[in-house]
Design a protein around this motif. Structure first.
Motif, PDB file in Angstrom:
ATOM      1  N   ARG A 107      10.318  -8.958  -6.027  1.00 61.08           N
ATOM      2  CA  ARG A 107      10.271 -10.416  -6.129  1.00 61.08           C
ATOM      3  C   ARG A 107       8.883 -10.934  -6.516  1.00 61.08           C
ATOM      4  NH1 ARG A 107      12.596 -11.797  -1.317  1.00 61.08           N
ATOM      5  NH2 ARG A 107      14.662 -11.820  -2.282  1.00 61.08           N
ATOM      6  N   SER A 108       7.843 -10.377  -5.935  1.00 62.52           N
ATOM      7  CA  SER A 108       6.489 -10.864  -6.241  1.00 62.52           C
ATOM      8  C   SER A 108       6.112 -10.589  -7.691  1.00 62.52           C
ATOM      9  CB  SER A 108       5.472 -10.206  -5.304  1.00 62.52           C
ATOM     10  OG  SER A 108       5.675 -10.620  -3.975  1.00 62.52           O
ATOM     11  N   PRO A 141       5.114 -15.718  -1.912  1.00 66.98           N
ATOM     12  CA  PRO A 141       5.892 -14.499  -1.673  1.00 66.98           C
ATOM     13  C   PRO A 141       5.707 -13.942  -0.266  1.00 66.98           C
ATOM     14  CG  PRO A 141       4.791 -14.389  -3.797  1.00 66.98           C
ATOM     15  CD  PRO A 141       4.231 -15.576  -3.077  1.00 66.98           C
ATOM     16  N   LEU A 142       4.518 -14.088   0.281  1.00 69.57           N
ATOM     17  CA  LEU A 142       4.285 -13.640   1.654  1.00 69.57           C
ATOM     18  C   LEU A 142       5.153 -14.436   2.620  1.00 69.57           C
ATOM     19  CD1 LEU A 142       2.538 -11.894   3.597  1.00 69.57           C
ATOM     20  CD2 LEU A 142       0.933 -13.811   3.672  1.00 69.57           C
ATOM     21  N   ALA A 143       5.235 -15.738   2.403  1.00 69.67           N
ATOM     22  CA  ALA A 143       6.070 -16.580   3.258  1.00 69.67           C
ATOM     23  C   ALA A 143       7.534 -16.185   3.155  1.00 69.67           C
ATOM     24  CB  ALA A 143       5.884 -18.053   2.882  1.00 69.67           C
ATOM     25  N   VAL A 144       7.994 -15.896   1.940  1.00 68.96           N
ATOM     26  CA  VAL A 144       9.389 -15.499   1.747  1.00 68.96           C
ATOM     27  C   VAL A 144       9.691 -14.196   2.475  1.00 68.96           C
ATOM     28  CG1 VAL A 144      11.069 -14.729   0.025  1.00 68.96           C
ATOM     29  CG2 VAL A 144       9.624 -16.712  -0.446  1.00 68.96           C
ATOM     30  N   GLY A 145       8.784 -13.231   2.380  1.00 75.83           N
ATOM     31  CA  GLY A 145       9.023 -11.922   2.983  1.00 75.83           C
ATOM     32  C   GLY A 145       8.939 -11.905   4.487  1.00 75.83           C
ATOM     33  N   LEU A 146       8.247 -12.849   5.090  1.00 78.17           N
ATOM     34  CA  LEU A 146       8.030 -12.834   6.537  1.00 78.17           C
ATOM     35  C   LEU A 146       8.825 -13.899   7.275  1.00 78.17           C
ATOM     36  CD1 LEU A 146       4.160 -12.256   6.612  1.00 78.17           C
ATOM     37  CD2 LEU A 146       5.962 -10.584   7.029  1.00 78.17           C
ATOM     38  N   THR A 147       9.741 -14.562   6.586  1.00 77.00           N
ATOM     39  CA  THR A 147      10.530 -15.624   7.198  1.00 77.00           C
ATOM     40  C   THR A 147      11.979 -15.193   7.333  1.00 77.00           C
ATOM     41  OG1 THR A 147       9.095 -17.264   6.144  1.00 77.00           O
ATOM     42  CG2 THR A 147      11.184 -18.061   7.020  1.00 77.00           C
ATOM     43  N   ARG A 148      12.600 -15.503   8.433  1.00 79.66           N
ATOM     44  CA  ARG A 148      14.003 -15.188   8.622  1.00 79.66           C
ATOM     45  C   ARG A 148      14.856 -15.927   7.590  1.00 79.66           C
ATOM     46  NH1 ARG A 148      14.949 -15.380  15.204  1.00 79.66           N
ATOM     47  NH2 ARG A 148      13.561 -13.629  15.717  1.00 79.66           N
ATOM     48  N   PRO A 149      15.921 -15.314   7.114  1.00 82.87           N
ATOM     49  CA  PRO A 149      16.735 -15.929   6.057  1.00 82.87           C
ATOM     50  C   PRO A 149      17.192 -17.339   6.381  1.00 82.87           C
ATOM     51  CG  PRO A 149      17.367 -13.640   6.354  1.00 82.87           C
ATOM     52  CD  PRO A 149      16.400 -13.951   7.448  1.00 82.87           C
ATOM     53  N   VAL A 192      -4.516 -10.887 -10.571  1.00 87.40           N
ATOM     54  CA  VAL A 192      -4.882 -10.989  -9.153  1.00 87.40           C
ATOM     55  C   VAL A 192      -3.664 -10.977  -8.237  1.00 87.40           C
ATOM     56  CG1 VAL A 192      -6.086 -12.374  -7.420  1.00 87.40           C
ATOM     57  CG2 VAL A 192      -6.990 -12.243  -9.754  1.00 87.40           C
ATOM     58  N   VAL A 193      -2.633 -11.758  -8.574  1.00 84.06           N
ATOM     59  CA  VAL A 193      -1.483 -11.885  -7.679  1.00 84.06           C
ATOM     60  C   VAL A 193      -0.834 -10.542  -7.356  1.00 84.06           C
ATOM     61  CG1 VAL A 193       0.848 -12.856  -7.461  1.00 84.06           C
ATOM     62  CG2 VAL A 193      -1.034 -14.285  -8.268  1.00 84.06           C
TER      63      VAL A 193
END
Length: 403
Positions: free
Chosen positions: A337-338, A123-131, A68-69
């Motif tokens: 990454r995901s 992973p969504l949070a990681v990809g959409l957050t500024r470093p 699923v992921v």
């Protein structure tokens, strides 16, 4: 032209909702562990048979991560999360009316396959957050996971002591229904998919990553072995606590889960340890700490304080080891990454299923000493895999210097 919103724009309340939702969903994998004695009595089966619920829950979660992921890379996350949570709510409601153990076991697989929502959200949070803000957002969501694991057994044990085990499943169903309404609202809408490859090719790429990346294989071995030992302990410790000299009821077992899991909250400090000493040293320390904790609970098996201390040491060892493993794999390829996380988490929770199954078998024949011995064998396997990788890396370095 519209822009995709980021987690930073959502603000602290929305991020907190992501953490709470992660806690509530991951709790579905673990709360049944505190209910196993009551389930065994209700269905008139052995404790070993009832523990198959915990085993199949871990297996179902591993299947969800694998099957699923990966869809998070090609599906709209809000729609995917909504469908999963509605399905989990329906399965939990059905489980509250399960007429026999086999049906409850089958529903446990379905419930935990859909409970992989945190592994889609993170992973969504990681990809959409500024470093510069990414670490704080990840820490918040990960803390939700730790609290969900920590509190689920306690609250389920306390609730089941007064209400019985079936209403706990019904309450969990209601929480998932509410999450299905709220969580998609706060998730950002993604305009385009991260990848357009077909679902079979998406799954096929997982094997390619595992084959190409030795660091990923090492993390998978370490993660699965540590989690096998952890699951062996927590699957059977309710039975151990229910017998003399403890004789605890479900509420007492739930409180033990609370006192014994606080060490997992120290995982917030593991990131600093990795920055200072590196993930390999933290992995080695986690393996050693897990061995010490299991030795303690094996030697002083009738001492409640020793069990609490050992459980906390084991919880911290697992958390530190997992963070070290993820630091190792996330350094391999940012664009994958995901899927790297999918492979790692699948192996980890498959190890948890093996740990629960092995402990259940050994509990029936050899009791607590057999469970502790099995868990120590799992830790020994992790130590052997780490030592082999360390010596191989050292030999490669020496060969390169010789050239």
């Amino acid at each position: 032209m519209s822009t995709t919103p980021s987690l930073r724009e959502l603000g602290a309340p929305a991020i907190a909702i992501l953490a709470i939702a992660s806690a509530l969903t991951v709790a579905n994998v673990y709360f049944n562990q505190a209910l196993l004695p009551a389930v065994a009595r209700d269905f008139g089966v052995s404790q070993g048979d009832a523990s198959s619920i915990a085993t199949l829950s871990q297996l179902g979660y591993a299947l969800g991560i694998v099957l699923v992921v990966p869809l998070g890379d090609r599906s709209e996350p809000r729609s995917l999360v909504r469908i999963l949570l509605i399905g989990v709510a329906a399965a939990l409601a059905a489980a509250s009316f399960a007429p026999q153990l086999a049906i409850l076991a089958g529903l446990s697989v379905i419930i935990c396959m859909g409970t992989c929502v945190p592994q889609i959200v993170l992973p969504l949070a990681v990809g959409l957050t500024r470093p510069e803000r990414r670490g704080r957002v990840i820490a918040c969501v990960q803390m939700g996971l730790v609290l969900g694991i920590l509190l689920s057994r306690t609250l389920a044990g306390i609730g089941a002591n007064s209400l019985g085990w079936r209403p706990i499943y019904a309450i969990a169903a209601g929480l998932m229904a509410v999450s299905a309404i709220i969580l998609p609202i706060v998730l950002p809408r993604r305009g385009t998919a991260a990848t357009t490859i077909s679902y079979p090719r998406l799954l096929g790429s997982l094997w390619g990553l595992l084959r190409r990346e030795p660091a990923l294989r090492l993390s998978c071995l370490l993660g699965s072995a540590l989690f096998a030992a952890f699951s062996a302990f927590w699957t059977t410790v309710p039975f151990h606590l229910g017998r003399p000299p403890f004789g605890l009821d479900l509420a007492g077992i739930g409180y033990f889960a609370l006192w014994g899991g606080i060490g997992g909250l120290a995982s917030l400090f593991a990131g600093g340890l990795i920055d200072r000493f590196g993930q390999d040293r933290v992995s080695a320390g986690a393996i050693l700490l897990a061995a010490v904790s299991l030795g303690l609970v094996a030697v002083d098996s009738g001492d409640y304080v020793a069990l609490v201390v050992g459980a906390n040491l084991l919880s911290f060892a697992l958390s530190a080891g997992q963070i070290a493993n993820q630091a190792r794999i996330f350094a391999l390829a940012a664009e994958a990454r995901s899927r790297l996380n999918t492979v790692y988490m699948a192996f980890t929770f498959a190890g948890g299923a093996v740990g629960s199954a092995g402990a259940s078998i050994l509990w029936g024949s050899y009791g607590w000493p057999g469970v502790c011995g099995f868990a120590l064998v799992c830790i020994a396997a992790a130590a052997a895999a780490f030592a082999r990788a360390w010596f191989s890396a050292g030999r490669a370095g020496r060969d390169q210097c010789a050239v």
